[in-house]
Design a protein around this motif. Structure first.
Motif, PDB file in Angstrom:
ATOM      1  N   GLY A   1       0.802  -1.219   0.000  1.00  0.00           N
ATOM      2  CA  GLY A   1       0.000   0.000   0.000  1.00  0.00           C
ATOM      3  C   GLY A   1       0.834   1.268   0.000  1.00  0.00           C
ATOM      4  O   GLY A   1       0.497   2.233  -0.659  1.00  0.00           O
ATOM      5  N   ARG A   2       1.923   1.261   0.748  1.00  0.00           N
ATOM      6  CA  ARG A   2       2.712   2.486   0.851  1.00  0.00           C
ATOM      7  C   ARG A   2       4.148   2.232   0.421  1.00  0.00           C
ATOM      8  O   ARG A   2       4.829   1.373   0.941  1.00  0.00           O
ATOM      9  CB  ARG A   2       2.699   3.006   2.281  1.00  0.00           C
ATOM     10  N   GLN A   3       4.601   3.019  -0.528  1.00  0.00           N
ATOM     11  CA  GLN A   3       5.915   2.820  -1.096  1.00  0.00           C
ATOM     12  C   GLN A   3       7.019   2.938  -0.029  1.00  0.00           C
ATOM     13  O   GLN A   3       7.946   2.139   0.010  1.00  0.00           O
ATOM     14  CB  GLN A   3       6.143   3.854  -2.203  1.00  0.00           C
ATOM     15  N   ALA A   4       6.876   3.905   0.861  1.00  0.00           N
ATOM     16  CA  ALA A   4       7.925   4.135   1.860  1.00  0.00           C
ATOM     17  C   ALA A   4       8.035   2.943   2.809  1.00  0.00           C
ATOM     18  O   ALA A   4       9.129   2.497   3.145  1.00  0.00           O
ATOM     19  CB  ALA A   4       7.641   5.407   2.646  1.00  0.00           C
TER      20      ALA A   4
ATOM     21  N   ASP B   1       9.791   0.000   1.192  1.00  0.00           N
ATOM     22  CA  ASP B   1      11.238   0.156   1.177  1.00  0.00           C
ATOM     23  C   ASP B   1      11.879  -0.319   2.472  1.00  0.00           C
ATOM     24  O   ASP B   1      12.807  -1.108   2.461  1.00  0.00           O
ATOM     25  CB  ASP B   1      11.590   1.632   0.964  1.00  0.00           C
ATOM     26  N   GLN B   2      11.351   0.184   3.583  1.00  0.00           N
ATOM     27  CA  GLN B   2      11.919  -0.196   4.875  1.00  0.00           C
ATOM     28  C   GLN B   2      11.762  -1.681   5.114  1.00  0.00           C
ATOM     29  O   GLN B   2      12.662  -2.348   5.612  1.00  0.00           O
ATOM     30  CB  GLN B   2      11.205   0.547   6.006  1.00  0.00           C
TER      31      GLN B   2
END
Lengths: 344, 312
Positions: free
Chosen positions: A168-171, A174-175
């Motif tokens: 859902g969330r790109q950030a 990444d983590q």
């Protein structure tokens, strides 16, 4: 397991640990590190002291303990599920930890190293507790087949939930991706000691389970006749696995493959020659040593192949481990779980 | 998206488009065409004055906004769901066509572009599919100075003068900042955070070039050729990222990354750390292939961090 094999393996771990301490990207080499050890972990040179005490020693301890933990967890799991392909992925440990880390990231946007470890450990423990609970629902005995199936079901559920929450969330993705790569490089100084203590406790628990689990290899009825309690032994083993691989996954991310091949290598090494059985105790001791040396070796390779940069340790572990596995298959070593005939 | 899936989408779209009737490439409606040679040496017929441009890279978005053109669609910045934050208000309200390097063909088609800027896209097959939607330009080569990319794109869309004016403005600003009093021979290190270790940017990276325009040198390891970054650096070799000034970029809004690094003994011994000259910067500005607006934003950061006290 023959005492000589055991001794050789122990010496191998020691040698690799010394090499790990002596080799790295910096200027500090084997002579300096030996001198540092002989001087009681102290050097007058501030740089040497920093590299050895703050970077290399924690990393060696981490690789050694995580390798040992995964090796032990592999043996426990393979013997309680009577499945030679079992590794900690099977009990919902890794997928539970992954889901917990992903949830933590989605909830708090960012996780401190400490929070990340707490989430991962919590997820691993919850995952395996849930698997054990599912497998023993309605008061029935925890059977190997039920354990495997509930583990599979929970892992699949956790994986899809993880995918949903990270994509859902790109950030976050990444983590999460960084976490899932697995790494020994991060010097979480304050987290090393608790991790080592948890793994130590897990290893002690595993050792105390060696006898009941060996008896379990003879079949539930026979082991009961010998005075053991199969169900209780299985649940205790699940708990030990959860602590061992949960701590490992929390300290370094999911390190795949090791929990699968370390027990095999140990059996192959120990079981050559005579038809003498290899009990769970022998397998445990061997697998702990093999696991520790394999992870030390992979970590050594990870810092050497692209020096002064860091290669992903999980990739190197697979690169080193797969040929060993192939060699074992070719050699037709003792591939069954025990040499005691409990399988047939 | 895998090539196979791309091909599948392309086929599907091709069928859909051909089913729509004879007016095939939607773009041909927007008036006279001219021939341009793009960064991949392809000859492409583009509209003389494109109105509906879709951009597939951060640099393309930056260049168009610098030319006062708003694209109708853009991909998000690396590691984010939004355009790069240094573009601020200028880039708000631009329709997203997907994440970085993963544009959705369907969304591009819906926007009915008359020109697509595909960044440095090397995949010919993918370019062919985009070309089926609208004239598509490969807008830059990785590692070339942003000025070259900017001039090429500005020429292709018929605004070469505006680009030259912008570049002159940049030069003037560089000259102003360079004239300020400062300690001679200072070095600046540019690093991106990753959990396995810091990644330093190589010699031809965008932000390093802007710093070079200002006369700042980079540490020796960071002068190696290459436009990207090195692999994660071992913590034993952190002196490779040491300099008078250390700029650390972080993509995720993760306050722990830099704080944790600062707390490590190996990091605390660095010259930049001892002098208190470590600064956190926006990774989507300092560690990417930036354009004209990014170059100005980097100048702003340098002014704020290194050259603050000199009055204007």
């Amino acid at each position: 397991m023959k005492p000589t094999t055991f001794l050789v393996l122990a010496l191998l771990v020691l040698l690799l640990a010394l090499l790990s301490l002596g080799i790295g990207a910096g200027r500090v080499g084997v002579p300096e590190s030996l001198r540092w050890l002989l001087q009681g972990l102290h050097s007058d040179d501030a740089q040497t002291q920093m590299v050895l005490a703050e970077l290399r020693l924690p990393r060696v301890l981490k690789a050694m303990s995580i390798g040992a933990a995964l090796g032990a967890a592999g043996v426990l799991l393979q013997s309680i599920t009577r499945n030679p392909l079992a590794d900690s992925g099977l009990l919902g440990v890794n997928s539970g930890a992954a889901l917990a880390v992903a949830t933590g990231l989605a909830w708090q946007q960012a996780l401190s190293p400490f929070a990340q470890i707490v989430w991962a450990l919590g997820g691993a423990l919850a995952g395996s507790a849930l698997v054990a609970g599912l497998a023993s629902a309605r008061g029935r005995a925890v059977s190997p087949l039920r354990l495997v199936l509930s583990g599979l079901a929970l892992a699949a559920t956790c994986q899809s939930l993880t995918a949903l929450s990270t994509l859902g969330r790109q950030a976050n993705l990444d983590q999460y991706r960084f976490w899932v790569l697995g790494s020994l490089t991060h010097p979480h100084a304050g987290l090393l000691l608790p991790g080592l203590m948890l793994i130590g406790a897990g290893l002690l628990a595993a050792a105390s389970l060696a006898r009941p689990l060996s008896a379990l290899g003879l079949g539930d009825e026979l082991s009961q006749a010998l005075g053991h309690r199969p169900v209780r032994a299985r649940i205790a083993a699940v708990a030990a696995v959860a602590v061992l691989s949960g701590t490992a996954v929390a300290m370094a991310g999911p390190i795949a493959f090791l929990g699968l091949i370390a027990p095999y290598l140990a059996r192959a090494w120990a079981g050559t020659g005579v038809g003498v059985g290899v009990g769970v105790g022998g397998q445990l001791a061997g697998s702990i040593l093999v696991g520790a040396s394999l992870l030390l070796l992979a970590d050594l390779a990870a810092r050497l192949v692209v020096q002064p940069f860091e290669a992903p340790v999980t990739a190197l572990l697979a690169l080193l481990g797969a040929p060993l596995l192939i060699w074992m298959v070719r050699r037709d070593a003792l591939l069954s779980l025990t040499g005691m005939g409990g399988e047939r | 998206m895998s090539p196979v899936r791309r091909a599948g989408w392309g086929l599907l779209l091709g069928l859909l488009l051909s089913a729509c009737g004879p007016q095939e490439p939607a773009a041909s409606a927007s008036g006279p065409l001219r021939s341009v040679r793009d960064a991949a040496e392809r000859e492409v017929q583009v509209p003389v004055a494109p109105q509906r441009i879709v951009v597939l890279s951060e640099l393309d978005l930056d260049m168009l906004l610098a030319l006062d053109l708003r694209p109708v669609g853009a991909t998000s910045a690396r590691g984010s769901d939004r355009p790069p934050s240094y573009l601020g208000e200028r880039a708000s309200q631009i329709e997203s066509v997907g994440n970085f390097a993963q544009p959705g063909l369907d969304r591009i088609v819906m926007l009915r572009p008359d020109l697509i800027l595909a960044g440095s896209q090397p995949d010919r097959e993918w370019l062919e599919q985009l070309q089926g939607i609208a004239p598509t330009l490969v807008s830059f080569k990785v590692g070339e100075p942003w000025q070259d990319s900017f001039r090429r794109v500005a020429a292709a869309i018929g605004r070469p003068m505006q680009a030259q004016q912008f570049i002159d403005r940049y030069r003037q600003r560089v000259a102003d900042l360079s004239a300020r009093p400062r300690q001679a021979g200072q070095t600046v290190s540019i690093v991106r955070l990753s959990p396995n270790g810091p990644l330093y940017m190589l010699g031809d990276a965008f932000a390093g070039r802007v710093l070079a325009d200002l006369g700042f040198a980079r540490p020796p390891a960071q002068q190696q050729p290459g436009a990207g970054h090195a692999p994660p650096l071992s913590r034993e070799k952190l002196d490779d990222i040491d300099a008078d000034w250390l700029f650390i970029g972080n993509f995720t809004p993760d306050p722990h990354g830099v704080t944790a690094l600062r707390g490590e003994p190996a990091f605390a011994t660095l010259r930049a750390a001892r002098r208190g000259q470590v600064r956190e910067v926006d990774a989507s500005l300092w560690t990417v292939i930036g354009g004209p607006l990014a170059a100005l934003a980097v100048l702003d950061d340098v002014e704020r961090f290194i050259l603050p006290d000199a009055g204007r």
